[in-house]
Design a protein around this motif. Sequence first.
Motif, short mmCIF file in Angstrom:
data_model
loop_
_atom_site.label_atom_id
_atom_site.label_comp_id
_atom_site.label_asym_id
_atom_site.label_seq_id
_atom_site.Cartn_x
_atom_site.Cartn_y
_atom_site.Cartn_z
N ASP A 153 0.82 -1.21 0.00
CA ASP A 153 0.00 0.00 0.00
C ASP A 153 0.86 1.26 0.00
O ASP A 153 0.52 2.26 -0.61
N ARG A 154 2.00 1.20 0.74
CA ARG A 154 2.73 2.43 0.96
C ARG A 154 4.17 2.11 1.33
O ARG A 154 4.45 1.12 2.00
N ILE A 155 5.09 2.94 0.87
CA ILE A 155 6.52 2.76 1.12
C ILE A 155 7.08 4.04 1.71
O ILE A 155 6.84 5.13 1.17
N VAL A 156 7.81 3.92 2.81
CA VAL A 156 8.48 5.08 3.41
C VAL A 156 9.94 4.69 3.61
O VAL A 156 10.23 3.65 4.21
N ALA A 157 10.85 5.47 3.07
CA ALA A 157 12.27 5.12 3.24
C ALA A 157 13.11 6.36 3.49
O ALA A 157 12.81 7.45 2.98
N LYS A 158 14.14 6.17 4.32
CA LYS A 158 15.02 7.28 4.67
C LYS A 158 16.46 6.83 4.52
O LYS A 158 16.82 5.72 4.92
N ARG A 159 17.27 7.72 3.97
CA ARG A 159 18.72 7.48 3.94
C ARG A 159 19.37 8.67 4.63
O ARG A 159 19.38 9.78 4.09
N ILE A 160 19.86 8.44 5.84
CA ILE A 160 20.46 9.51 6.65
C ILE A 160 21.96 9.28 6.65
O ILE A 160 22.45 8.31 7.21
N ASN A 161 22.69 10.17 5.95
CA ASN A 161 24.12 9.91 5.81
C ASN A 161 24.97 11.08 6.27
O ASN A 161 24.46 12.15 6.64
N ASP A 162 26.27 10.87 6.24
CA ASP A 162 27.25 11.86 6.68
C ASP A 162 28.05 12.31 5.46
O ASP A 162 28.71 11.50 4.82
N LEU A 163 27.96 13.59 5.15
CA LEU A 163 28.67 14.11 3.96
C LEU A 163 30.13 14.45 4.24
O LEU A 163 30.85 14.83 3.31
N LYS A 255 -3.60 9.67 -3.00
CA LYS A 255 -2.94 8.82 -2.00
C LYS A 255 -1.43 8.90 -2.13
O LYS A 255 -0.88 8.59 -3.20
N CYS A 256 -0.76 9.28 -1.05
CA CYS A 256 0.70 9.29 -1.05
C CYS A 256 1.18 7.85 -0.88
O CYS A 256 0.92 7.22 0.14
N VAL A 257 1.86 7.31 -1.89
CA VAL A 257 2.25 5.89 -1.85
C VAL A 257 3.74 5.68 -1.62
O VAL A 257 4.16 4.62 -1.16
N ILE A 258 4.55 6.69 -1.95
CA ILE A 258 6.00 6.56 -1.71
C ILE A 258 6.50 7.85 -1.06
O ILE A 258 6.23 8.95 -1.56
N GLU A 259 7.21 7.72 0.07
CA GLU A 259 7.87 8.86 0.69
C GLU A 259 9.35 8.52 0.84
O GLU A 259 9.69 7.54 1.49
#
Lengths: 336, 336
Positions: A153-163, A255-259
Amino acid sequence: MRIVTWGFGAMGRGIAKNIIESKFMKLVGVIDKNPEFIGKDVGELLGLGNYGVRVRDSIDVIEETNPDLVVIATSSFVKDVLPQIEYAVKNHANVITIAEEMAFPFDSHPEESLYMDSLAKRYGVTILGTGVNPGFVLDTLIIALTGVCTRVDRIVAKRINDLSPFGKTVMETQGVGTTPEQFEEGLKKGTIVGHIGFPQSIAMIARALGWNITKIEEERKPIISNVYRETPVVKVEPGMVAGCNHSAKAYVGDKCVIELYHPQQIHPHLEGVETGDYIEIYGDININLSIKPEIPGGKATIAIATNMIPIVIGAQPGLKCMADLPVPRSILSFTR
Amino acid sequence: MRIVTWGFGAMGRGIAKNIIESKFMKLVGVIDKNPEFIGKDVGELLGLGNYGVRVRDSIDVIEETNPDLVVIATSSFVKDVLPQIEYAVKNHANVITIAEEMAFPFDSHPEESLYMDSLAKRYGVTILGTGVNPGFVLDTLIIALTGVCTRVDRIVAKRINDLSPFGKTVMETQGVGTTPEQFEEGLKKGTIVGHIGFPQSIAMIARALGWNITKIEEERKPIISNVYRETPVVKVEPGMVAGCNHSAKAYVGDKCVIELYHPQQIHPHLEGVETGDYIEIYGDININLSIKPEIPGGKATIAIATNMIPIVIGAQPGLKCMADLPVPRSILSFTR
C-alpha cells in the motif's frame, strides 16, 4: 573482460582500481581530461605500481582498445553522458554509468531513453545506470523487499548519511556552509540541488510495482546547525547550513504511496543524529528494515559499478535498470 | 497467464488465492489428493465464491489445461517434486516450486539438477525454486547486499522467528513439545530435522560470490523452555523443548566464511527473545541490517512464489535460482 573507464575522479579511480585488482578483468584504457592525470600511468596514479596503461584525453581509446564494456563516471546528468554512451555503444561496447539520472531515465528522459534502447539493441550491447543511490538503497532494495509482499500500500524510506568525507563540489551542491538566505538563493538559482535521483528511484519502484504515479512533490530544506561543525573543505558556524534535507513524495491520485527522505549533512552525530538506511513497507505484511550505519555512498557506488560488469556483459541488449537484471553480488572475493 | 497449482495445503491455497485475485493471471487447474478438497470448487474452498475450477486428483489437469506455469507446493524435497516437475515440463509448462531443496539444488543434487536443466532447455521452459527461506532472507537478500561491497570476508546472518502459527507437522519436525531425550532421539532417527535449506542457501551465496566452500557444519540443539508455552496444537512445560536452534557454518579451508542461525520456537517473546532477520557482512565495508519483526514465513512464501510467476515465464529456459533472475517485486498492487 576488457574494460575502459571514462572519468578519473574519486569514483572513476575506485572503479579502475577494482578492475586492475580483479582476476578476470583487464583495464585496457582510461579517459580523462584532467591535465594532472593525462599521460601518467594508471597504476602509478593509484599507488599500485606501473600497470602499462596511461590516462588519455581522447575518445579514440575506445575504438583502439576494443573494450567489452565502458564505465562512464563523468557527470550526474543524461545530457552530459548521452554522447559518451552513444560513442561507446557505436563501438560495440556495453556501458555502465553512475550518472544518477541514468539509474532510471525512462520517465525523466523518455526520448533519449528510447534512442539509447534502440541504439543498444542495434549494436547488441547493454546500457545500465547504477550506483548506491539511486540504483540500490532507495529503489532496488525496496523493490526486492516488496517481492515478499502480496499487497503493497505504501513505502516510506530514509537514507540519513554523513557528507563529511566529500569534497568541495558536493558541499556546494548541498549548500553546506551557506547562510539560510544563501541556501534559499542557491535553490532558486539551481546551484544547490540536494540529492539527484528521487524521480528516478520513484519511477523505478513505480514501474516494478505497476503503480501509475500521478504526482511527485520534492522539498529541499536547509539543515541549520545548532553547533560548530567543520571538515577539511568547509566550516559551519551555529545558525549556518550543515546540509540539505531533501525529500520526495509520490502520489497515485490523492494517495501518497512513496515517501523518500534523504537528509545529507556533515557530522550529523554532533547533534545526536544517527546515520542509517531505513525502509518501511506497509501492505498485507509490514516490513521494517534498518541498516546502521548507512551503506557508505562512495565505496558502495564504486563497488556496485564494478560488480555489475559481468551481469551487464551477459545481459540481453538494450537500456536496462537495476530491477531488470539479476541482483548484484560482490565479484572480487573469488576463492576459486 | 494460465496457471495450475499443484498442492492445496496452506501454501498452495494462499498462492491459488493470489492468482485468482490477480488481474492478469488465470487459475486454470488445481491438483491435490486430499479427499476433503477433491471435486470442490476452488473459489468456494477459499471463501471467494464460485470460480468454476474444481480440485482434481489427476495430473491430467496439466495436459488438459495447457498452463503457462505450474506452481508446485507439495513437498520440501527434490526426490518428491522431481517427477512432478518432469511431468509439468514435458507438458511445456514453466515451473515454480517452494520445495526448500529446490531453492538451490545444484550442489546437493547435481545429477538431478543437470537433468532438470537440460529437460527445461529442451522444452523451452524455466524451473525455479523459491520461498522466503531458503530463497530470500538467508540467501538472495544477502547476495544483493554483497553487491555494494568490493570485498567480502565473512557473512553472519540470523533468522529468529515464531513458530506459534504453524500446524502439527511443523511442530513435529522441529521437536516442539518433546523432552530433551526425545529431541535427541528424534534427531538420530531423522524425524526432527530443524530447518530445511541451509546447504542450499550456503551454496547459492557461494556460487554468487565465487567462494569454494570446503566444509559445511550443521548443528541442531533443543531450545529448552524455562516457562510454560502453548499453541492450539502443542503444550510445552518448563524443561521441555520449545523449538530447534539450528545453525550452519561454511568454511573455505580453515576460515569460517558463512554463519547462518535459524532458531525456530513457539512464543519466543515469553523468554524475552525478539524475533527478527539479521544480516552482518564484513569486508571492505561492513553492513549491519535488521528487519524487526522477521519477515513472516508463510505469508512471504506465498507472496514470493506468486510474484516470481511473470519473471519465470519471461526468463531464459533452464533450471534457475533466485540469484539468476531479476529481483522479485510485488505484482498484485497494480494501479494501471
